[in-house]
Write an enzyme that holds these catalytic residues in place. Structure first.
Site, mmCIF file in Angstrom:
data_model
loop_
_atom_site.group_PDB
_atom_site.id
_atom_site.type_symbol
_atom_site.label_atom_id
_atom_site.label_comp_id
_atom_site.label_asym_id
_atom_site.label_seq_id
_atom_site.Cartn_x
_atom_site.Cartn_y
_atom_site.Cartn_z
ATOM 1 N N HIS A 46 0.842 -1.272 -0.013
ATOM 2 C CA HIS A 46 -0.016 -0.208 -0.006
ATOM 3 C C HIS A 46 1.092 1.376 -0.207
ATOM 4 C CE1 HIS A 46 -3.598 -2.228 1.950
ATOM 5 N NE2 HIS A 46 -3.398 -2.719 1.137
ATOM 6 N N GLU A 48 0.847 3.932 1.931
ATOM 7 C CA GLU A 48 1.548 4.340 3.322
ATOM 8 C C GLU A 48 2.771 3.359 3.625
ATOM 9 O OE1 GLU A 48 -1.668 3.297 2.019
ATOM 10 O OE2 GLU A 48 -3.269 4.294 3.528
ATOM 11 N N CYS A 76 -6.197 2.012 5.876
ATOM 12 C CA CYS A 76 -6.689 0.575 6.268
ATOM 13 C C CYS A 76 -6.332 0.259 7.781
ATOM 14 C CB CYS A 76 -6.455 -0.533 5.285
ATOM 15 S SG CYS A 76 -4.727 -1.143 5.210
ATOM 16 N N CYS A 79 -2.320 -0.246 7.710
ATOM 17 C CA CYS A 79 -1.411 0.972 7.319
ATOM 18 C C CYS A 79 -1.611 1.913 8.710
ATOM 19 C CB CYS A 79 -1.828 1.656 6.203
ATOM 20 S SG CYS A 79 -1.382 0.625 4.532
#
Length: 143
Positions: A46, A48, A76, A79
């Site tokens: 992701h 992040e 999410c 993260c």
């Protein structure tokens, strides 16, 4: 947030879910990235996570104390937890994520007593632009 939106657009152009992130410390951009889960065959890639990894490597530390994270979509749970572990000071995000969010929606990671560090959170930053990218991406997939 403009850089994060550029990263999100680039992610969409690669066929990735359009999420972009930028990690800043003071006036210095430590890292910026868009989602790369499909490109890297890595469910943890992701935006992040990528900027956290890059910034930690650049600084030679697992802590990013005093850093600010700009991200186009509410992080999410994975993260959100990583930002806590990295001791990121502030998170600025665009669109909320009622389905998969981990801060204001879903498990609300920072509200758990097991969470040792709770960053300041600022939502709805460039929300319309962030949401528009996501809506367009998923609409194109449905057509």
């Amino acid at each position: 947030m403009d850089r994060a939106l550029e990263e999100a657009e680039a992610a969409a152009n690669r066929g990735e879910v359009p999420v972009g992130a930028v990690l800043v410390m003071g006036d210095r951009v430590l890292a910026q990235a868009g989602n790369r889960t499909r490109e890297l065959n890595d469910p943890t890639a992701h935006a992040e996570m990528l900027v956290i990894r890059e910034a930690c490597a650049a600084l030679g530390s697992e802590r990013l104390t005093g850093a600010d994270l700009y991200v186009t979509l509410e992080p999410c749970p994975m993260c959100a937890a990583a930002t806590s572990f990295a001791r990121i000071a502030r998170i600025y995000y665009g669109a909320s994520d009622p389905k998969s969010g981990g801060i204001e929606n879903g498990p609300r990671i920072f509200e758990h007593p097991q969470c040792h560090h709770k960053p300041e959170v600022y939502d709805s930053i460039s929300e319309a632009a962030s949401a528009r990218l996501l809506r367009r991406f998923f609409a194109d997939r449905r057509d």
